[in-house]
Design a protein around this motif. Structure first.
Motif, short mmCIF file in Angstrom:
data_model
loop_
_atom_site.label_atom_id
_atom_site.label_comp_id
_atom_site.label_asym_id
_atom_site.label_seq_id
_atom_site.Cartn_x
_atom_site.Cartn_y
_atom_site.Cartn_z
N GLU A 40 41.99 9.67 9.35
CA GLU A 40 41.96 8.96 8.14
C GLU A 40 41.49 7.48 8.48
OE1 GLU A 40 46.00 9.39 5.51
OE2 GLU A 40 46.55 9.70 7.66
N SER A 41 40.72 6.88 7.29
CA SER A 41 40.13 5.44 7.63
C SER A 41 40.59 4.62 6.64
CB SER A 41 38.65 5.83 7.34
OG SER A 41 38.04 4.58 7.39
N PRO A 42 41.20 3.42 7.18
CA PRO A 42 41.72 2.38 6.20
C PRO A 42 40.54 1.89 5.39
CG PRO A 42 42.13 1.88 8.40
CD PRO A 42 41.20 3.09 8.73
N ALA A 43 39.29 1.72 5.86
CA ALA A 43 38.27 1.67 5.03
C ALA A 43 37.88 2.54 3.78
CB ALA A 43 36.74 1.58 5.78
N VAL A 44 38.17 3.92 4.19
CA VAL A 44 38.03 4.86 2.85
C VAL A 44 39.12 4.44 2.01
CG1 VAL A 44 38.42 7.46 2.53
CG2 VAL A 44 36.82 6.51 4.37
N TYR A 45 40.39 4.16 2.35
CA TYR A 45 41.45 3.95 1.21
C TYR A 45 41.17 2.69 0.70
CZ TYR A 45 44.18 7.94 2.86
OH TYR A 45 44.73 9.02 3.46
N ALA A 46 40.40 1.59 1.40
CA ALA A 46 40.26 0.37 0.54
C ALA A 46 39.25 0.66 -0.36
CB ALA A 46 39.78 -0.75 1.90
N MET A 47 38.02 1.49 0.00
CA MET A 47 37.09 1.64 -0.90
C MET A 47 37.51 2.62 -2.26
SD MET A 47 34.07 0.39 -1.05
CE MET A 47 33.50 0.15 -2.73
N ALA A 48 38.33 3.45 -1.94
CA ALA A 48 38.83 4.23 -3.02
C ALA A 48 39.84 3.33 -4.09
CB ALA A 48 39.85 5.24 -2.32
N ALA A 49 40.46 2.33 -3.29
CA ALA A 49 41.25 1.28 -4.33
C ALA A 49 40.14 0.49 -5.07
CB ALA A 49 41.98 0.49 -3.26
N ARG A 50 39.27 -0.03 -4.24
CA ARG A 50 38.30 -0.82 -4.99
C ARG A 50 37.42 0.01 -6.44
NH1 ARG A 50 33.79 -3.15 -1.81
NH2 ARG A 50 33.92 -5.10 -3.52
N TYR A 51 37.25 1.16 -6.03
CA TYR A 51 36.57 2.03 -7.12
C TYR A 51 37.67 2.35 -8.30
CZ TYR A 51 35.69 6.77 -9.13
OH TYR A 51 35.36 7.72 -10.04
N MET A 52 39.01 2.59 -7.85
CA MET A 52 39.90 2.75 -9.01
C MET A 52 40.11 1.62 -9.70
SD MET A 52 40.62 5.91 -9.16
CE MET A 52 40.92 7.41 -8.38
N LEU A 53 39.89 0.33 -9.06
CA LEU A 53 40.12 -0.95 -9.67
C LEU A 53 38.95 -1.27 -10.71
CD1 LEU A 53 42.21 -3.38 -9.47
CD2 LEU A 53 40.49 -4.42 -8.02
N VAL A 54 37.51 -1.00 -10.46
CA VAL A 54 36.74 -1.06 -11.57
C VAL A 54 36.85 -0.28 -12.55
CG1 VAL A 54 35.20 -1.99 -9.76
CG2 VAL A 54 34.86 0.25 -10.21
N LEU A 55 37.49 1.17 -12.49
CA LEU A 55 37.76 1.90 -13.47
C LEU A 55 38.89 1.48 -14.25
CD1 LEU A 55 37.53 5.35 -11.62
CD2 LEU A 55 36.06 4.57 -13.61
N GLU A 56 39.56 0.29 -13.66
CA GLU A 56 40.76 -0.09 -14.60
C GLU A 56 42.08 0.65 -14.39
OE1 GLU A 56 39.47 -1.47 -18.33
OE2 GLU A 56 38.37 -3.12 -17.48
N GLU A 57 42.07 1.39 -13.31
CA GLU A 57 43.25 2.64 -13.10
C GLU A 57 44.10 1.94 -11.92
OE1 GLU A 57 42.37 6.45 -12.76
OE2 GLU A 57 40.79 6.70 -14.39
N GLN A 58 44.69 0.67 -12.36
CA GLN A 58 45.49 -0.09 -11.34
C GLN A 58 46.60 0.56 -10.52
OE1 GLN A 58 46.55 -4.19 -12.11
NE2 GLN A 58 44.41 -4.56 -13.02
N GLN A 59 47.12 1.75 -11.16
CA GLN A 59 48.09 2.34 -10.61
C GLN A 59 47.56 3.47 -9.46
OE1 GLN A 59 50.64 4.90 -13.46
NE2 GLN A 59 51.71 5.73 -11.57
N ASN A 60 46.28 3.86 -9.73
CA ASN A 60 45.92 4.70 -8.80
C ASN A 60 45.26 3.65 -7.54
OD1 ASN A 60 46.12 7.48 -9.34
ND2 ASN A 60 44.25 7.20 -10.73
N ALA A 61 44.83 2.35 -7.79
CA ALA A 61 44.24 1.49 -6.96
C ALA A 61 45.48 1.02 -6.00
CB ALA A 61 43.64 0.31 -7.60
N GLN A 62 46.75 0.85 -6.57
CA GLN A 62 47.77 0.49 -5.82
C GLN A 62 48.21 1.61 -4.79
OE1 GLN A 62 49.07 -2.86 -5.74
NE2 GLN A 62 50.12 -2.02 -3.82
#
Length: 352
Positions: free
Chosen positions: A284-306
């Motif tokens: 698993e990659s911390p950067a992958v999860y970080a980018m997934a969180a940023r992606y969810m953030l721009v989708l305004e899906e803060q629960q998934n981002a968290q």
């Protein structure tokens, strides 16, 4: 000893102590620091302000990627002092003939740039100049941007890299390198025309999707065709989806594919087979999860981002940074992108 002499000696002592401190020690005295930021400063940032790629075999390898991510984080945090320090490091070590070389190993500099890092640094410089009313940042961003548009475009499109001396170019444009926010900033400052921005964004907008919902690896300029990789790098896929959202493109098929993989395995792996959807690596990659969180953030899906931030934090060593538990190896990318994601999610929550 009279009172004036005592005061004079005290002032001299303070000055001498300040002079004796290294840049790293001074940086550590500035609070507050998140644990990840403290790890970066203590372990990856050397006395010259260069960020090591890792702690072991690549301690003397420094990347423009690290410079751009560190600057992006410092801008997001609002830390102008460290931002200014890193700009000076970039100018001293990475800037050559108005190009940013993509890596330095020891004293040897690469002969080419890297588009994604240049675009990130240009955007951050231009935005920082506006935020802090600092014309030198804008001037530097414009100087690098002008050079990139002159030598770094082929048939009206940016290319992955250019030789700093000969100006020989790549003939490919990697999809994850296309950064709309940088194009908009460059247009605002007269570095790109409206049509040039449209031409870059058209490569994103016209990208074909597989049935599963993932994106091509790159666009081949001579043949005007998109190419898919057999092995999917999840970080690349997430970058493309993130940039797609920023130009209001629908990424629902990709999001379904991403969450399906997460539900199936309980985690995201760093790479997958494009035919079978099976992971091709075990990590698993911390950067992958970080980018997934940023992606969810721009989708305004803060629960998934968290949720992805929590996945990311589960990989963190409580006593240090994002370090592999068995080998103790790490990578600057796996610390700097999580650091940026942490701050963006935190700022989004605070601004609700």
């Amino acid at each position: 000893m009279n009172k004036n002499v005592r005061w004079l000696l005290l002032i001299v002592s303070v000055v001498l102590i300040s002079i004796s401190c290294t840049g790293k020690e001074v940086a550590l005295q500035k609070e507050p620091l998140s644990p990840t930021e403290q790890f970066v400063i203590q372990n990856l940032l050397n006395d010259e302000g260069l960020i090591s790629t890792d702690l072991t075999s690549q301690k003397d390898l420094f990347l423009s990627e690290s410079v751009g991510l560190w600057l992006a984080y410092l801008l997001e945090k609002g830390d102008r002092a460290r931002f200014d320090d890193q700009v000076n490091v970039m100018k001293s070590y990475f800037l050559k003939s108005d190009f940013i070389v993509w890596r330095i190993e020891g004293t040897k500099k690469a002969t080419v740039n890297a588009l994604i890092d240049d675009l990130r640094i240009i955007r951050v410089l231009l935005e920082a100049g506006e935020k802090w009313h600092e014309s030198t940042y804008v001037q530097l961003g414009k100087k690098i941007g002008e050079n990139l548009t002159i030598h770094g475009m082929n048939e009206g499109l940016f290319v992955d890299y250019v030789d700093v001396s000969s100006h020989a170019q790549a003939n490919t444009l990697t999809m994850s390198y296309l950064m709309p926010s940088a194009f908009y900033a460059m247009e605002k400052h007269g570095l790109l025309s409206r049509q040039q921005v449209r031409d870059q964004l058209a490569i994103l907008k016209n990208a074909p999707l597989t049935e599963e919902g993932f994106y091509p690896k790159y666009y081949d300029i001579p043949s005007k065709s998109y190419r898919f990789d057999e092995e999917l790098h999840m970080i690349d896929q997430l970058y493309v989806a993130y940039h797609m959202v920023s130009i209001d493109e629908d990424t629902e098929p990709f999001k379904r594919w991403l969450l399906k993989l997460l539900k199936r395995d309980g985690k995201l792996f760093g790479r997958y087979n494009g035919q079978t959807n099976q992971p091709t690596v075990s990590y698993e990659s911390p950067a992958v999860y970080a980018m997934a969180a940023r992606y969810m953030l721009v989708l305004e899906e803060q629960q998934n981002a968290q949720m992805f931030i929590e996945k990311m934090l589960s990989l963190k060593d409580p006593t240090s940074g994002y370090v592999e538990k068995n080998t103790r190896s790490t990578h600057s990318f796996d610390n700097l992108l999580p650091l940026l994601a942490e701050k963006e999610v935190e700022n989004a929550i605070n601004n609700e």
